[in-house]
Design a protein around this motif. Sequence first.
Motif, PDB file in Angstrom:
ATOM      1  N   ALA A 164       0.863  -1.177   0.000  1.00 50.68           N
ATOM      2  CA  ALA A 164       0.000   0.000   0.000  1.00 50.68           C
ATOM      3  C   ALA A 164       0.900   1.229   0.000  1.00 50.68           C
ATOM      4  O   ALA A 164       1.517   1.561   1.011  1.00 50.68           O
ATOM      5  CB  ALA A 164      -0.916   0.009   1.222  1.00 50.68           C
ATOM      6  N   VAL A 165       1.009   1.871  -1.150  1.00 46.90           N
ATOM      7  CA  VAL A 165       1.873   3.041  -1.304  1.00 46.90           C
ATOM      8  C   VAL A 165       1.031   4.300  -1.121  1.00 46.90           C
ATOM      9  O   VAL A 165      -0.067   4.411  -1.675  1.00 46.90           O
ATOM     10  CB  VAL A 165       2.548   3.047  -2.692  1.00 46.90           C
ATOM     11  CG1 VAL A 165       3.429   4.281  -2.860  1.00 46.90           C
ATOM     12  CG2 VAL A 165       3.368   1.772  -2.901  1.00 46.90           C
ATOM     13  N   ILE A 166       1.542   5.250  -0.334  1.00 42.71           N
ATOM     14  CA  ILE A 166       0.859   6.526  -0.123  1.00 42.71           C
ATOM     15  C   ILE A 166       1.844   7.652  -0.428  1.00 42.71           C
ATOM     16  O   ILE A 166       2.836   7.830   0.277  1.00 42.71           O
ATOM     17  CB  ILE A 166       0.334   6.663   1.316  1.00 42.71           C
ATOM     18  CG1 ILE A 166      -0.620   5.501   1.645  1.00 42.71           C
ATOM     19  CG2 ILE A 166      -0.362   8.006   1.505  1.00 42.71           C
ATOM     20  CD1 ILE A 166      -1.089   5.492   3.081  1.00 42.71           C
ATOM     21  N   ILE A 199       4.188   1.626   2.291  1.00 46.55           N
ATOM     22  CA  ILE A 199       5.279   2.516   1.903  1.00 46.55           C
ATOM     23  C   ILE A 199       4.680   3.904   1.773  1.00 46.55           C
ATOM     24  O   ILE A 199       3.790   4.130   0.947  1.00 46.55           O
ATOM     25  CB  ILE A 199       5.939   2.058   0.592  1.00 46.55           C
ATOM     26  CG1 ILE A 199       6.687   0.730   0.835  1.00 46.55           C
ATOM     27  CG2 ILE A 199       6.876   3.119   0.042  1.00 46.55           C
ATOM     28  CD1 ILE A 199       7.295   0.137  -0.408  1.00 46.55           C
ATOM     29  N   ALA A 200       5.140   4.853   2.597  1.00 48.51           N
ATOM     30  CA  ALA A 200       4.437   6.132   2.695  1.00 48.51           C
ATOM     31  C   ALA A 200       5.397   7.299   2.847  1.00 48.51           C
ATOM     32  O   ALA A 200       6.522   7.148   3.345  1.00 48.51           O
ATOM     33  CB  ALA A 200       3.467   6.097   3.877  1.00 48.51           C
ATOM     34  N   ASN A 201       4.935   8.464   2.427  1.00 43.89           N
ATOM     35  CA  ASN A 201       5.709   9.702   2.475  1.00 43.89           C
ATOM     36  C   ASN A 201       5.838  10.174   3.923  1.00 43.89           C
ATOM     37  O   ASN A 201       4.892  10.696   4.506  1.00 43.89           O
ATOM     38  CB  ASN A 201       5.026  10.764   1.614  1.00 43.89           C
ATOM     39  CG  ASN A 201       5.793  12.067   1.543  1.00 43.89           C
ATOM     40  OD1 ASN A 201       6.723  12.304   2.314  1.00 43.89           O
ATOM     41  ND2 ASN A 201       5.399  12.926   0.616  1.00 43.89           N
ATOM     42  N   GLY A 202       7.013  10.017   4.485  1.00 42.92           N
ATOM     43  CA  GLY A 202       7.243  10.380   5.877  1.00 42.92           C
ATOM     44  C   GLY A 202       7.402  11.860   6.123  1.00 42.92           C
ATOM     45  O   GLY A 202       7.421  12.296   7.283  1.00 42.92           O
ATOM     46  N   ASP A 203       7.510  12.654   5.056  1.00 43.90           N
ATOM     47  CA  ASP A 203       7.593  14.109   5.215  1.00 43.90           C
ATOM     48  C   ASP A 203       6.213  14.754   5.191  1.00 43.90           C
ATOM     49  O   ASP A 203       6.104  15.969   5.371  1.00 43.90           O
ATOM     50  CB  ASP A 203       8.450  14.720   4.094  1.00 43.90           C
ATOM     51  CG  ASP A 203       9.920  14.343   4.221  1.00 43.90           C
ATOM     52  OD1 ASP A 203      10.311  13.812   5.281  1.00 43.90           O
ATOM     53  OD2 ASP A 203      10.665  14.581   3.249  1.00 43.90           O
ATOM     54  N   ASP A 204       5.177  13.957   4.963  1.00 45.49           N
ATOM     55  CA  ASP A 204       3.816  14.461   4.893  1.00 45.49           C
ATOM     56  C   ASP A 204       3.185  14.386   6.279  1.00 45.49           C
ATOM     57  O   ASP A 204       3.073  13.318   6.886  1.00 45.49           O
ATOM     58  CB  ASP A 204       3.018  13.626   3.892  1.00 45.49           C
ATOM     59  CG  ASP A 204       1.619  14.172   3.649  1.00 45.49           C
ATOM     60  OD1 ASP A 204       0.790  14.085   4.572  1.00 45.49           O
ATOM     61  OD2 ASP A 204       1.361  14.666   2.538  1.00 45.49           O
ATOM     62  N   GLU A 205       2.751  15.529   6.776  1.00 41.36           N
ATOM     63  CA  GLU A 205       2.211  15.610   8.136  1.00 41.36           C
ATOM     64  C   GLU A 205       1.010  14.695   8.336  1.00 41.36           C
ATOM     65  O   GLU A 205       0.887  14.014   9.368  1.00 41.36           O
ATOM     66  CB  GLU A 205       1.817  17.061   8.440  1.00 41.36           C
ATOM     67  CG  GLU A 205       1.224  17.271   9.821  1.00 41.36           C
ATOM     68  CD  GLU A 205       0.803  18.708  10.069  1.00 41.36           C
ATOM     69  OE1 GLU A 205       0.240  18.978  11.144  1.00 41.36           O
ATOM     70  OE2 GLU A 205       1.026  19.558   9.171  1.00 41.36           O
TER      71      GLU A 205
END
Length: 434
Positions: A164-166, A199-205
């Motif tokens: 699951a990619v975000i 797998i996700a964008n860790g810079d996204d609040e």
Amino acid sequence: MYHFIGIKGAGMSALAVIMKQLGFKVTGSDLAKHFFTERGLIENNIEFFEYNENNIKEGMTIIKGASIEETNEELIKARSLGLEIINYEEMLSILTRKFKTICVAGCHGKTTTTTMIAHVFDRIKGINYLIGDGTGWANKDNEFFVLESCEYRRHFLEYLPYYAVIVNIDLDHVDYYKDIDDIRSAYEEYANASTKMIIANGDDENVRKMNVKKEIAYFGINENNNVRAINIEYTSQGTNFDVEVNNIPYGHFELPIFGIHQVYDALATISVCYYENLPSHQVSKYFSSFVGAKRRFTETFVGENVIIDDYGHHPNEVKATINAIRQKYPDKLIISIFQPHTFTRTKEFASELAEELDKVDASYILNIHPARERQEDYPDVTRDIIISKMHNGYPIEITDADILNKYENAVFIFMSPNDVSKLEQDLIKLKGEN
């Protein structure tokens, strides 16, 4: 036999091609109007017709497009015959259970990220793919399937993601979601359905605020990410950076991409490649030949002018696209031609859109494309609520290419999910005659 009602839709046409390539017999129907998706259908020898109840036969399984209403004559005929009727998302759900499916979700960037994953994986080990720009491909022997997964009305909850990619989480589709908490809850449910990992964008609040129960790997630029881009260099030729995974060097990447938003798209792709143990030198090699998704920063050159076609319609997408143009073309005028998409989105984001569109040399605003909405339900919502907040915003019609022709050595950026090709092609023709 599968018959697709609404086969010319971007997702429907791609799904039809996939079903044909998996060995099924496929036909379809739609409006007589020409759509760009027809090319893929023709190339795959898929017959399609104008809507007519006589197209519906005993024994068919019907795939119904999301925009098809109950008054459609073919749908009425199918129900009268008692045929099996499967919604688009339901058919995709079935396919996600037949392969290791990489679902790519995000309010912005999911088309580009899906295209990147398809491009790299297909050249290293093979992959089936369905991309929101109307591109589909399948081979029954492939192990993986990458799917652009739309959050609208929680449609992506139909699928079974292996990964699951975000790419990001932002407020959008305000005709359905109540607020950012509502949309984040949908992403949480989507992410927790993964069978391997998130797998996700860790810079996204908003991503970081998710309550996840499955294994998760974060990508980004900040130090607290698992997969991290460092030593980023932006040039007029593209973007270069190194990647570390858990502080260990993974590889160097030189990509013909522009803007920080596409760095995040690339990091999402690199993350999937890393966790599937793809060699970094091969990933880097095939990234260098990535040319982008359809209608995502698609360029046409006429003399000293550049005409760019882009799908952007959310304020953050507009901002990212303009920043990418400034990186690639620092010495040219930037002229934006923007068509607002849906009345609810225009009402919600009028100030933000005006702010971003005012950052270029001149912005021209088309009438709102209503999509699934009706003007009579939003009588006070017109393009003027954007223009009135701008210093350099002007109205334009689809036939007014001559207004744009006065600009030279310029980048003309056309932004809309709708088809604005007439205005683009008219401008290209005028510039070619100059």
